[in-house]
Design an enzyme around this catalytic site. Structure first.
Site, short mmCIF file in Angstrom:
data_model
loop_
_atom_site.label_atom_id
_atom_site.label_comp_id
_atom_site.label_asym_id
_atom_site.label_seq_id
_atom_site.Cartn_x
_atom_site.Cartn_y
_atom_site.Cartn_z
N GLN A 100 61.92 -35.07 -15.23
CA GLN A 100 61.89 -34.12 -16.35
C GLN A 100 62.57 -32.82 -15.94
OE1 GLN A 100 57.64 -34.10 -18.25
NE2 GLN A 100 57.41 -34.95 -16.20
N ASN A 101 62.89 -32.70 -14.66
CA ASN A 101 63.41 -31.43 -14.16
C ASN A 101 64.88 -31.25 -14.54
OD1 ASN A 101 60.92 -31.18 -13.10
ND2 ASN A 101 61.50 -31.59 -10.98
N HIS A 118 65.39 -34.38 -19.55
CA HIS A 118 65.41 -33.10 -20.27
C HIS A 118 66.70 -32.31 -20.03
CE1 HIS A 118 60.70 -33.14 -20.53
NE2 HIS A 118 61.27 -33.97 -21.39
N CYS A 129 81.08 -27.51 -31.37
CA CYS A 129 81.91 -28.70 -31.13
C CYS A 129 81.22 -29.70 -30.21
CB CYS A 129 83.28 -28.31 -30.57
SG CYS A 129 83.24 -27.76 -28.86
N CYS A 147 82.03 -20.71 -26.49
CA CYS A 147 82.94 -21.82 -26.18
C CYS A 147 84.37 -21.39 -26.51
CB CYS A 147 82.52 -23.01 -27.03
SG CYS A 147 83.56 -24.46 -26.89
N THR A 187 53.72 -33.53 -12.16
CA THR A 187 53.83 -33.23 -13.59
C THR A 187 52.45 -33.11 -14.21
OG1 THR A 187 54.61 -33.99 -15.77
CG2 THR A 187 54.25 -35.70 -14.10
N SER A 188 52.32 -32.17 -15.16
CA SER A 188 51.03 -31.98 -15.83
C SER A 188 50.77 -33.10 -16.84
CB SER A 188 50.98 -30.62 -16.51
OG SER A 188 52.06 -30.50 -17.43
N ASN A 212 49.61 -35.02 -7.12
CA ASN A 212 49.51 -33.71 -7.76
C ASN A 212 48.54 -32.85 -6.97
OD1 ASN A 212 49.06 -31.50 -9.78
ND2 ASN A 212 50.14 -32.89 -11.16
N GLU A 214 46.33 -31.11 -8.40
CA GLU A 214 45.05 -31.12 -9.14
C GLU A 214 45.07 -32.25 -10.16
OE1 GLU A 214 45.39 -27.12 -10.64
OE2 GLU A 214 46.27 -27.84 -12.52
#
Ligand code: BJW
Ligand code: ZN
Length: 247
Positions: A100-101, A118, A129, A147, A187-188, A212, A214
């Site tokens: 996801q990073n 992502h 464009c 651009c 990841t949460s 993780n 937590e």
């Protein structure tokens, strides 16, 4: 590292390995996560920055936020967690790293088969464009970059309410469905559709590891919850996998 016999057996038998990473894997590289108390969203709310309406309302503010993060990311180095995943991929054929990073640190650590869900913060995309460019090509001096076609540039990332890149999403779903071990790392597990990947893997028969600091909403579904920093846990898990494979 203590692992139950079922966890060691899963490592021993693993054929298709799927990994999902989130901001936590880059925390030890000095990149702030989103939802921590001192995280990126402790000062700015996601609804003020991470959607197209916020960008259209105040593109300069959104650009300042991304420029601030780009500066941190370009100065950062991959850590032991990124390196362990890159080494693991070199030692195993069917290995899919889904992230996801947007920081590009997995690629800088040497990972090859990376699915970026992502987008990537080091690219720009033109709102008019659609042209995608690397950031070196843009001179950002506190104004909204444009651009060559005159359209406004935005960071090439996925904001809330936007579709994920379809090819990446398909690759991620198929890796999750086919995995026999799946790791959710740093990841949460709150943002969808990424957060559904570990669940898909598990319901398709994978042994689910979670790494993780937590517990998260995913933890009750994890077959093994490995609590601690990914920069410490991942190298140990790789060693354990190597040990099991020689048995
Ligand atoms: C450590 C550690 C260490 C710390 N070691 N661990 C189903 C249900 C409900 C809502 C939805 C749903 N489907 C879709 C939605 C809507 C929405 C959503 O999910 N909302 C929920 C939050 C409620 N999703 C979307 O809008 C997505 N698009 C979509 O679904 O399109 C279809 C659609 C369109 C229109 C309408 C409806 C559907 C797009 C999501 C895009 C997310 N984008 C962001 C910003 C990217 C750009 C940028 O970087 O600025 O992506 S949001 C942000 O969150 C970023 C991250 O990738 C993502 C996940 O965060 P992550 O990585 O988990 O970070 P943290 O900070 O949350 O957690 C860090 C973790 O690490 C913590 O647990 C720590 O404990 C741990 N940690 N140090 C190990 N050393
Ligand atoms: Zn353009």
């Amino acid at each position: 590292m203590f692992l139950s016999e079922p966890a060691r057996e899963a490592l021993r038998k693993s054929q298709n390995i799927g990994i999902l990473t989130g901001a936590g894997i880059s925390a030890e590289s000095g990149i702030p996560t989103f939802r921590a108390k001192d995280g990126l969203w402790s000062k700015f709310k996601p609804e003020e920055l991470a959607n197209i309406q916020a960008f259209m309302r105040n593109p300069k503010l959104v650009w300042e936020w991304y420029q601030y993060r780009r500066n941190i990311i370009t100065e950062a180095e991959p850590n032991l967690g990124h390196h362990a995943l890159a080494q693991w991929e070199q030692q195993h054929d069917n290995f899919t790293l889904i992230t996801q990073n947007v920081d590009g640190l997995h690629a800088r650590a040497g990972s090859q088969n990376i699915v970026e869900l992502h987008g990537n913060i080091l690219r720009n995309r033109c709102l008019t464009c659609g042209n995608v460019s690397e950031i070196e090509e843009v001179n950002f001096k506190g104004t909204v970059p444009l651009c060559t076609c005159g359209g406004m540039l935005r960071p090439d990332v996925v904001w809330f309410g936007e579709m994920l890149p379809p090819e990446a999403l398909n690759a991620a779903f198929s890796a999750a469905e086919n995995a026999d071990i799946f790791l959710s790392v740093g990841t949460s597990a709150l943002v969808h559709p990424a957060a559904s990947l570990p669940e898909i893997a598990k319901s398709s028969g994978a042994f689910l590891f979670e790494i993780n600091l937590e517990p998260t909403p995913l933890t009750p579904y994890a077959d093994a919850f490995l609590e601690g920093p990914s920069g410490e846990i991942l190298p140990k898990l790789l060693t354990q996998w190597q040990t099991e494979r020689t048995k």
